[in-house]
Design a protein around this motif. Structure first.
Motif, short mmCIF file in Angstrom:
data_model
loop_
_atom_site.label_atom_id
_atom_site.label_comp_id
_atom_site.label_asym_id
_atom_site.label_seq_id
_atom_site.Cartn_x
_atom_site.Cartn_y
_atom_site.Cartn_z
N HIS A 18 5.28 11.77 56.37
CA HIS A 18 6.11 10.91 55.55
C HIS A 18 5.73 11.09 54.10
O HIS A 18 4.55 11.24 53.77
N LEU A 20 5.81 8.99 50.69
CA LEU A 20 5.97 7.62 50.23
C LEU A 20 6.22 7.61 48.73
O LEU A 20 5.47 8.22 47.97
N GLU A 30 0.73 0.45 53.75
CA GLU A 30 1.56 1.07 54.79
C GLU A 30 0.85 0.79 56.10
O GLU A 30 -0.30 1.19 56.30
N ASP A 33 0.83 3.72 61.98
CA ASP A 33 1.89 4.25 62.84
C ASP A 33 1.28 4.54 64.19
O ASP A 33 0.16 5.04 64.29
#
Length: 194
Positions: A18, A20, A30, A33
């Motif tokens: 990802h 950001l 964040e 995940d």
């Protein structure tokens, strides 16, 4: 990292990446995940093993930027503007295309169309069209954004399009980099004598 599932060793692999882009200042977080990853075994009849993995939470400190100068459209990164006019010579009654291109590494998808363009007071102009060629990969966000407007001169002769200043925020240097685009010149041949 090597993952071992039912006696079989698998090398580490990337499930997702990802990029950001912070939209505000302060401490931004964040959350972790999580992923469940399945493996195929040699036999269709044996159970298909899976493993669960999670990333650590990430906290980033985003400092405020200085007040933006006039001509700033949201560009952040190692980006450069460029302006061209094509063709540079036309017959009276024809049109030319004024192009502004932004190219490099940075937040290209979030940049707005330039609020200022090299000015042609003796031209009719049309709303700009946009073209994007943006790539997100291991090196971040890079590519180009292009805006084009059509100009139709109302007079003949040499028309100078006045320069305009645009700005990009350079996070590595911590300040805005200003760029002057233009002046540009458009030669308009006079209409034929009747």
């Amino acid at each position: 990292e090597v993952v071992e599932v039912e006696g079989v060793r698998y090398n580490r692999f990337v499930v997702a990446r990802h990029v950001l882009v912070p939209l505000k200042t302060g401490q931004l977080g964040e959350p972790p995940d999580e992923a469940r990853i399945g493996f195929r075994t040699a036999s269709l009849y044996s159970p298909q093993p899976d493993v669960e993995r999670a990333t650590a939470a990430v906290t980033v400190s985003v400092s405020p930027r200085p007040r933006p100068p006039e001509g700033y459209s949201g560009a952040v990164g190692d980006l450069r503007y460029r302006a061209t006019i094509e063709p540079e010579a036309i017959d009276f009654g024809e049109s030319a295309v004024l192009t502004i291109e932004l190219r490099g590494n940075g937040n290209l998808p979030l940049v707005e169309a330039p609020a200022k363009w090299p000015a042609c007071l003796d031209c009719e102009s049309y709303p700009p069209e946009e073209e994007s060629n943006v790539v997100v990969d291991d090196s971040g966000i890079h590519g180009s954004r292009v805006w084009r407007t059509t100009l139709v001169p109302r007079v003949s002769g040499e028309i100078d399009l006045e320069p305009v200043m645009l700005a990009v925020f350079d996070p590595a240097a911590g300040h805005y980099r200003k760029q002057t685009l233009g002046p540009l010149r458009l030669v308009v041949e006079p209409p034929p004598v009747t």
